[in-house]
Design a protein around this motif. Sequence first.
Motif, PDB file in Angstrom:
ATOM      1  N   ILE A  45     -14.699  14.686  21.263  1.00 22.52           N
ATOM      2  CA  ILE A  45     -13.984  13.642  20.530  1.00 22.52           C
ATOM      3  C   ILE A  45     -14.833  12.379  20.427  1.00 22.52           C
ATOM      4  CG2 ILE A  45     -12.005  12.077  20.685  1.00 22.52           C
ATOM      5  CD1 ILE A  45     -10.413  14.538  21.723  1.00 22.52           C
ATOM      6  N   GLN A  46     -15.526  12.015  21.498  1.00 24.51           N
ATOM      7  CA  GLN A  46     -16.401  10.845  21.455  1.00 24.51           C
ATOM      8  C   GLN A  46     -17.528  11.052  20.435  1.00 24.51           C
ATOM      9  OE1 GLN A  46     -16.445   7.755  23.159  1.00 24.51           O
ATOM     10  NE2 GLN A  46     -14.328   8.316  23.507  1.00 24.51           N
ATOM     11  N   ALA A  47     -18.096  12.241  20.398  1.00 23.43           N
ATOM     12  CA  ALA A  47     -19.165  12.535  19.435  1.00 23.43           C
ATOM     13  C   ALA A  47     -18.630  12.470  18.001  1.00 23.43           C
ATOM     14  CB  ALA A  47     -19.776  13.896  19.722  1.00 23.43           C
ATOM     15  N   MET A  48     -17.429  12.984  17.778  1.00 26.33           N
ATOM     16  CA  MET A  48     -16.830  12.934  16.445  1.00 26.33           C
ATOM     17  C   MET A  48     -16.554  11.490  16.030  1.00 26.33           C
ATOM     18  SD  MET A  48     -14.304  16.264  16.582  1.00 26.33           S
ATOM     19  CE  MET A  48     -13.160  15.502  15.509  1.00 26.33           C
ATOM     20  N   MET A  49     -16.112  10.672  16.972  1.00 26.42           N
ATOM     21  CA  MET A  49     -15.880   9.259  16.663  1.00 26.42           C
ATOM     22  C   MET A  49     -17.186   8.562  16.287  1.00 26.42           C
ATOM     23  SD  MET A  49     -13.046   8.267  19.558  1.00 26.42           S
ATOM     24  CE  MET A  49     -13.363   6.532  19.418  1.00 26.42           C
ATOM     25  N   ALA A  50     -18.259   8.861  17.010  1.00 29.27           N
ATOM     26  CA  ALA A  50     -19.561   8.262  16.692  1.00 29.27           C
ATOM     27  C   ALA A  50     -20.036   8.718  15.315  1.00 29.27           C
ATOM     28  CB  ALA A  50     -20.582   8.623  17.760  1.00 29.27           C
ATOM     29  N   GLN A  51     -19.852   9.991  15.011  1.00 27.33           N
ATOM     30  CA  GLN A  51     -20.269  10.516  13.714  1.00 27.33           C
ATOM     31  C   GLN A  51     -19.489   9.846  12.576  1.00 27.33           C
ATOM     32  OE1 GLN A  51     -19.418  14.675  13.056  1.00 27.33           O
ATOM     33  NE2 GLN A  51     -21.123  14.864  11.638  1.00 27.33           N
ATOM     34  N   ARG A  52     -18.207   9.641  12.763  1.00 30.06           N
ATOM     35  CA  ARG A  52     -17.398   8.969  11.740  1.00 30.06           C
ATOM     36  C   ARG A  52     -17.840   7.528  11.541  1.00 30.06           C
ATOM     37  NH1 ARG A  52     -11.265  10.609  11.095  1.00 30.06           N
ATOM     38  NH2 ARG A  52     -11.874  11.332   9.051  1.00 30.06           N
ATOM     39  N   ARG A  53     -18.179   6.869  12.628  1.00 26.35           N
ATOM     40  CA  ARG A  53     -18.623   5.483  12.507  1.00 26.35           C
ATOM     41  C   ARG A  53     -19.949   5.396  11.761  1.00 26.35           C
ATOM     42  NH1 ARG A  53     -15.741   1.935  16.628  1.00 26.35           N
ATOM     43  NH2 ARG A  53     -14.072   3.342  17.218  1.00 26.35           N
ATOM     44  N   VAL A  54     -20.831   6.373  11.975  1.00 24.88           N
ATOM     45  CA  VAL A  54     -22.103   6.408  11.237  1.00 24.88           C
ATOM     46  C   VAL A  54     -21.822   6.550   9.740  1.00 24.88           C
ATOM     47  CG1 VAL A  54     -24.174   7.790  10.857  1.00 24.88           C
ATOM     48  CG2 VAL A  54     -23.479   7.212  13.176  1.00 24.88           C
ATOM     49  N   SER A  55     -20.884   7.402   9.380  1.00 25.16           N
ATOM     50  CA  SER A  55     -20.501   7.554   7.968  1.00 25.16           C
ATOM     51  C   SER A  55     -19.909   6.263   7.418  1.00 25.16           C
ATOM     52  CB  SER A  55     -19.483   8.681   7.807  1.00 25.16           C
ATOM     53  OG  SER A  55     -20.064   9.909   8.122  1.00 25.16           O
ATOM     54  N   ASN A  56     -19.034   5.640   8.199  1.00 27.90           N
ATOM     55  CA  ASN A  56     -18.423   4.384   7.760  1.00 27.90           C
ATOM     56  C   ASN A  56     -19.461   3.283   7.578  1.00 27.90           C
ATOM     57  OD1 ASN A  56     -15.880   5.471   7.740  1.00 27.90           O
ATOM     58  ND2 ASN A  56     -15.330   4.717   9.755  1.00 27.90           N
ATOM     59  N   ILE A  57     -20.446   3.238   8.464  1.00 31.02           N
ATOM     60  CA  ILE A  57     -21.496   2.226   8.356  1.00 31.02           C
ATOM     61  C   ILE A  57     -22.290   2.415   7.068  1.00 31.02           C
ATOM     62  CG2 ILE A  57     -23.689   1.426   9.336  1.00 31.02           C
ATOM     63  CD1 ILE A  57     -22.437   1.990  12.118  1.00 31.02           C
ATOM     64  N   ALA A  58     -22.716   3.636   6.795  1.00 32.48           N
ATOM     65  CA  ALA A  58     -23.507   3.891   5.587  1.00 32.48           C
ATOM     66  C   ALA A  58     -22.714   3.521   4.338  1.00 32.48           C
ATOM     67  CB  ALA A  58     -23.955   5.341   5.536  1.00 32.48           C
ATOM     68  N   ALA A  59     -21.449   3.887   4.297  1.00 31.79           N
ATOM     69  CA  ALA A  59     -20.620   3.563   3.132  1.00 31.79           C
ATOM     70  C   ALA A  59     -20.393   2.059   3.023  1.00 31.79           C
ATOM     71  CB  ALA A  59     -19.288   4.292   3.219  1.00 31.79           C
ATOM     72  N   SER A  60     -20.141   1.405   4.141  1.00 30.34           N
ATOM     73  CA  SER A  60     -19.819  -0.028   4.127  1.00 30.34           C
ATOM     74  C   SER A  60     -21.016  -0.894   3.757  1.00 30.34           C
ATOM     75  CB  SER A  60     -19.278  -0.465   5.487  1.00 30.34           C
ATOM     76  OG  SER A  60     -18.074   0.195   5.768  1.00 30.34           O
ATOM     77  N   ILE A  61     -22.168  -0.633   4.376  1.00 28.16           N
ATOM     78  CA  ILE A  61     -23.326  -1.490   4.071  1.00 28.16           C
ATOM     79  C   ILE A  61     -23.804  -1.273   2.640  1.00 28.16           C
ATOM     80  CG2 ILE A  61     -23.993  -1.695   6.498  1.00 28.16           C
ATOM     81  CD1 ILE A  61     -26.311   0.228   5.984  1.00 28.16           C
ATOM     82  N   GLY A  62     -23.733  -0.037   2.166  1.00 30.13           N
ATOM     83  CA  GLY A  62     -24.096   0.230   0.775  1.00 30.13           C
ATOM     84  C   GLY A  62     -23.137  -0.440  -0.189  1.00 30.13           C
TER      85      GLY A  62
END
Length: 189
Positions: A45-62
């Motif tokens: 679950i912690q790994a999945m949360m980190a993976q989702r945050r990486v996706s959110n970061i890429a979408a947000s900064i772009g």
Amino acid sequence: MPDHLTPRRSRLAGFWRDRRGVSAVEFALIAPVMVIFYCGMAEAIQAMMAQRRVSNIAASIGDLVAQNAQLSDTKAADIFAIGNAIMAPFPTTSLRMCLVSVSSDATGKDTVDWSVTYNSHANCPAKGAVLAASVVPAGVLPASQSVIMAKTSYAYVSPIKFVMPRTLNFYRTYYLRPRRSETVMKVTG
């Protein structure tokens, strides 16, 4: 049969018939499996949360870059700070971010107009680089237009390291069209 062995046999027979400790024995056998299962689920679950945050970061900064007509060094630093804030509470030492403006000419050749990196992103193309046709997916960048490419990578290390002892690397790339102008210009300052 000697008489002194009879009480021992009756106690031994009574021991095998006694059911009072069965629950404790069953728990002792099942508990280690359940603890491993629990730790494994917590790590996953912690790994999945980190993976989702990486996706959110890429979408947000772009998305933040695509909403502007210009990108200054100060604004880029602020956008990367937002990326770090999104990653919280995970450590950001292995977080790498990259913002790139890619333009296509009339023949469809994709060229990097500018690129900005955070934490030395290794896969960030340099200014002036001509990108291979496979870098930007077909249909994302039509001829004579531009796109913002936001790349993020993160090396996730489980704090428990019980079930996942190795580092997991997450990579995300998002492509967004500029909204306020044909291209997002990079300015100094």
